[in-house]
Scaffold this active site. Structure first.
Site, PDB file in Angstrom:
ATOM      1  N   SER A 134       0.803  -1.037  -0.154  1.00  0.00           N
ATOM      2  CA  SER A 134      -0.174   0.005   0.051  1.00  0.00           C
ATOM      3  C   SER A 134       0.848   1.139   0.113  1.00  0.00           C
ATOM      4  CB  SER A 134      -0.848   0.023   1.184  1.00  0.00           C
ATOM      5  OG  SER A 134      -1.956   0.804   1.092  1.00  0.00           O
ATOM      6  N   ASP A 158      -8.267  -4.748  -6.556  1.00  0.00           N
ATOM      7  CA  ASP A 158      -7.903  -3.861  -5.354  1.00  0.00           C
ATOM      8  C   ASP A 158      -7.878  -2.580  -6.099  1.00  0.00           C
ATOM      9  OD1 ASP A 158      -6.756  -2.350  -3.646  1.00  0.00           O
ATOM     10  OD2 ASP A 158      -4.742  -3.556  -3.587  1.00  0.00           O
ATOM     11  N   HIS A 198      -7.687  -5.457  -0.594  1.00  0.00           N
ATOM     12  CA  HIS A 198      -6.394  -4.848  -0.646  1.00  0.00           C
ATOM     13  C   HIS A 198      -5.382  -5.278   0.534  1.00  0.00           C
ATOM     14  CE1 HIS A 198      -3.470  -1.718  -0.736  1.00  0.00           C
ATOM     15  NE2 HIS A 198      -3.804  -1.116   0.476  1.00  0.00           N
TER      16      HIS A 198
END
Length: 405
Positions: free
Chosen positions: A255, A324, A391
């Protein structure tokens, strides 16, 4: 196992995933490239597989040609292994919203960080703790400096022999503090500092929030950029040079951490003093190979940034879950004559996205480019409809471990 072909994409159903939930899930690996040339994962990574001389190929020396489709077994094990290092960055983070000087610190001392984070036998030793500062949040929420990751060097002789080199890992966690969330949404592009001799018509630019986190000094620590430079220079000086095992630097994150990993790889490969062994006395010494392994990472910069990173020798492998949404932002991918919506030659017509005028994308400051090589995975079923679950790092590692075809 038969593959289903759609345009330039090849999807390999994974029996390991399909068996879960009565055949409702699939794992697809899709190879895409911006290069001019061609519980956590319960499956224990093939970490004991001897890599030896294959290490440069697994680190991207040939841009992972022939290794992603289908996914090579040794590379699969390495990806899961690096993902576990990122999990350790999350596990060692201590969030404290009431702390006066920082939102988050490291829960464990460097001597036991990996062991207490669930990685007891890696052959690596943590040599440095990394902090990032954000000035984006309001004063009453302000976080001057938070623990964001760590640096670890392989110092086990058996592991060095297995890997074929001495590996340095720089691992970053994802977003956790309020200031980091604010920086995530600063999606306009900002210019990188110019270099001597720069003559590019379109200068390199990166997402302003990520760059702020990377370069802002805190009250108790220098900027993340300065911390990484200092630790890398020290390690290269200590472990590089004649008679030493080859040295590699692998930067990995999830991320926000994936974006910081790409910026770190860029900074190392474009900062020449860090690319010399032996403290810079011998310019002929081979520089360490630098690779970024990104899990669920957002876009970072424009096409000029991508080109400079590739020209500097930095390698980027992006592991992406097609469900995602984080991997689809910020901005619009623009490469060459592509006008702002990510359409690629050879894509199936059904997968083409609406196009926007390039002048509009550029004016908005959202003219991004996908960096490096992409390994695309996809899951179906409940997780495919859940934005948060799609995610999740654990899901990424399970999908990678399940890609056996």
């Amino acid at each position: 196992m038969a593959a289903s072909i759609s345009g330039a994409r090849t999807c390999y159903p994974s029996a390991a995933v399909a068996r879960r939930g009565g055949g409702g899930g699939r794992c697809c690996s899709v190879v895409r490239s911006s290069l001019a040339t061609s519980s956590p994962a319960t499956c224990k990574p093939s970490g004991m597989m001897r890599i030896g001389r294959q290490w440069t190929e697994l680190q991207g020396a040939r841009d992972w040609d022939g290794l992603l489709n289908p996914l090579d077994g040794a590379l699969r094990g390495e990806l899961v292994r690096y993902g576990e290092f990122v999990r350790a960055a999350y596990a060692s983070f201590d969030f404290d919203g009431g702390a006066p000087s920082s939102y988050g610190s490291c829960r464990f001392p460097t001597s036991s960080l990996l062991r207490r984070s669930g990685l007891p036998e890696t052959g690596y030793r943590v040599t440095g703790i990394l902090h990032a500062a954000s000035t984006s949040a309001p004063g009453w929420l302000s976080c001057r400096s938070s623990y964001i990751g760590y640096v670890a060097v392989c110092d086990d002789e058996d592991e060095i022999e297995r890997l074929g080199r001495r590996d340095v890992v720089i691992a970053f966690r994802g977003t956790a503090t309020c200031g980091e969330w604010v920086d995530n949404f600063k999606s306009t592009l900002t210019h990188l500092p110019p270099r001597s001799g720069d003559g590019e018509a379109a200068p390199p630019m990166v997402e302003s929030g990520f760059w702020r986190l990377f370069t802002t000094p805190g009250e108790a620590h220098g900027s993340l950029q300065q911390q990484v430079r200092g630790e890398v220079q020290r390690i290269v000086s200590e472990y590089g040079g004649e008679g030493m095992p080859p040295l590699s630097i692998t930067v990995t994150g999830h991320s926000l951490g994936a974006a910081l990993a790409v910026l770190t790889a860029y900074d190392i490969t474009t900062n020449s003093p860090m690319q010399r062994h032996g403290g810079g006395d011998d310019d002929d010494c081979e520089a360490p190979m630098v690779t970024a392994v990104s899990f669920g990472g957002p876009r970072v910069g424009n096409a000029a940034f991508r080109r400079r990173l590739e020209e500097s020798g930095g390698k980027v492998l992006r592991v992406v879950n097609s469900n995602d949404v984080v991997t689809k932002v910020p901005g619009f991918p623009v490469d060459g004559d592509d006008c702002g919506a990510g359409a690629r030659e050879g894509d199936a017509p059904a997968r083409r996205k609406p196009r926007l005028p390039r002048w509009l994308v550029s004016k908005m400051g959202w003219e991004y480019s996908d960096v490096g090589r992409e390994l695309r995975l996809c899951s179906q079923g409940d997780t495919a409809r859940n934005v948060v679950a799609s995610h999740d790092l654990d899901l990424y590692l399970k999908l990678v471990a399940a890609c056996t075809y």
